[in-house]
Design an enzyme around this catalytic site. Structure first.
Site, short mmCIF file in Angstrom:
data_model
loop_
_atom_site.label_atom_id
_atom_site.label_comp_id
_atom_site.label_asym_id
_atom_site.label_seq_id
_atom_site.Cartn_x
_atom_site.Cartn_y
_atom_site.Cartn_z
N HIS A 135 0.86 -1.19 0.00
CA HIS A 135 0.00 0.00 0.00
C HIS A 135 0.90 1.24 0.00
CE1 HIS A 135 -3.83 2.16 0.97
NE2 HIS A 135 -2.98 3.03 1.54
N ASP A 172 -1.88 -10.30 1.57
CA ASP A 172 -1.03 -9.50 0.67
C ASP A 172 -1.94 -8.74 -0.28
OD1 ASP A 172 1.02 -8.42 -0.75
OD2 ASP A 172 1.77 -10.31 -1.59
N GLU A 224 0.69 -1.44 4.58
CA GLU A 224 1.30 -0.12 4.42
C GLU A 224 2.60 -0.02 5.22
OE1 GLU A 224 -0.02 4.58 4.28
OE2 GLU A 224 -1.17 3.20 5.54
#
Length: 461
Positions: free
Chosen positions: A382, A433, A442
């Site tokens: 992310h 994932d 993130e």
């Protein structure tokens, strides 16, 4: 020649078998070698080059990144170019950035001698944020700039930092509109950085300039005591410690709550604050299974678990504090008092190693949660810059809403954010994932910062 090669091969096989037998007998096998930890250390520092904002230097190693945020602060007539994007978005948050700087510097202060091949890169990472924080603290007298970018507008777009066209609002604190937490952490960051960069600063003739700038914002006396030997900071803590929560036990350490780390640093660096050892022991004992003070939660796979969002930030900071406290105990021959039992430095190191190894891949999923380390690591991070095509391969502008196709794409990120440690698995060791699952996928600068110190320790031990 053939006989020599055969003999060497046989000898190698025998040594491998003996090593395996010894490992099984002692149950002390390590999942990783010093070389592995050194590799992870190099990558954990390299990650910061992927988070850079501003004009990139010619030495930039993650070449898929480009210049960005070159007009930050201009609409307010100040220069706020530089610094780090703290996570997967394009906002510069002053408090997490300052904490990141403090922990990177503390890693070097404690374990710099264990990272000789990476000390230059570590100092460069510290210097990148320090230069920005100095701008933020000195651009306007009596003002500290603490944020660039509107998070609400930023999160409505999925675009590369090089393409940013969202508002770059500037936020600040002052005497009229105070923000003691971010001001204090900025002072702590600058004080800690000075202890790492002093030789470089002296070479450039900047010592007097930096000292004058720090004095205006030195509301974080803990690190300032070490950086300046100024007795007034010591007196300030002695007079105001209780008001600031010195007598409160706290069981986490993060960018949003530094009490555990502050007490650890104080009691091992100043004779006057040995009274904090009890609080430091309480924190340490809360992490140790089998002690009367134990209250931490661990996953079935052995990972320290504090929260569902970005849990690895607590793991890396905890591992770091375990090691700094172990270093302190080893240096004075002491131990942590946990009720009727005592905990040795060796036990703290063992627990820290378990956490570090879990992150690097010794876990039920056999996955490294550091991008680019090992054979198996997350592919759908992310992170805007990593998930969108690089400006090097796709120079045309990618507009705000057009980027969401890459957020939701099933394809791996085209640009590997080497060294990034992600939010990590849940309390059952499960990890999705999934780029859209920011809680787990993130990265953030403050996750990596304490891990730099931990990896330096294990690379040398």
């Amino acid at each position: 020649m053939g006989l020599k090669m055969a003999s060497a091969t046989k000898y190698s096989m025998v040594m491998q078998i003996l090593s395996l037998i010894l490992c099984l007998l002692t149950l002390s096998c390590s999942a990783f070698t010093s070389k592995d930890y050194a590799d992870a250390l190099a990558k954990s520092i390299l990650f910061y080059e992927g988070q850079r904002s501003g004009k990139l230097p010619s030495s930039q190693r993650l070449t898929w990144r480009g210049d960005s945020g070159l007009s930050d602060g201009s609409s307010y007539h100040v220069d706020l170019v530089g610094g780090y994007y703290d996570a997967g978005d394009n906002v510069k948050f002053g408090l997490p950035m300052a904490f990141t700087t403090t922990l990177l510097a503390w890693s070097v202060i404690e374990f710099g001698n264990s990272m000789p091949s990476q000390i230059g890169n570590a100092r460069a990472a510290i210097r990148w944020s320090t230069d920005y924080l100095l701008k933020a603290a000195t651009a306007t007298p009596g003002t500290l700039y603490v944020q660039v970018g509107d998070p609400n507008m930023d999160h409505k777009c999925w675009e590369r930092p090089e393409d940013m066209d969202t508002p770059r609002n500037v936020y600040k604190v002052s005497k009229q509109n105070p923000g003691s937490d971010v001001a204090a952490e900025t002072a702590a960051a600058l004080a800690a950085a000075s202890m790492c960069l002093i030789s470089q600063i002296a070479t450039e003739g900047l010592t007097a300039t930096l000292s004058a700038r720090w004095s205006a914002h030195s509301t974080a006396p803990t690190l300032d005591i070490m950086a300046s030997n100024n007795a007034s900071y010591l007196a300030y803590i002695q007079s105001n410690g209780q008001t600031m929560g010195a007598d409160d036990d706290d069981y986490s350490f993060s960018w949003d709550d530094k009490r555990a780390g502050t007490k650890d640093f104080l009691e091992k660096n100043t004779e006057e604050f040995q009274l904090y050892k009890r609080h430091s022991d309480n924190y340490i004992c809360s992490l140790i299974p089998g002690t009367s003070s134990f209250q931490a939660q661990y996953t079935p796979g052995g990972l320290f678990y504090k929260g569902s969002e970005s849990n690895l930030q607590y793991v890396t900071s905890t591992a770091f504090l375990l090691l700094t406290y172990a270093k302190y105990l080893s240096s004075n021959g002491g131990s942590a008092s946990c009720g009727t039992s005592t905990v040795t430095a060796e036990r703290l190191i063992s627990l820290a190693k378990k956490q570090v190894d879990y992150i690097l891949g010794d876990n039920p999923a056999k996955m490294s949660y550091m991008v680019g380390f090992g054979d198996k690591y997350p592919q759908h991070v992310h992170h805007r810059g990593s998930s969108l095509p690089s400006v090097r391969t796709h120079p045309d502008h990618i507009a705000c809403s057009n980027g969401f196709q890459y957020l939701y794409s099933a394809s791996p990120n085209p640009n590997v954010l080497v060294g990034a440690i992600l939010g990590g698995p849940n309390n059952r060791d499960s990890f999705a994932d999934d780029r859209n699952n920011y809680q787990q996928s993130e990265p953030a600068t403050y996750i990596n910062a304490p891990f730099v110190g931990a990896l330096a320790f294990f690379s040398a031990n």
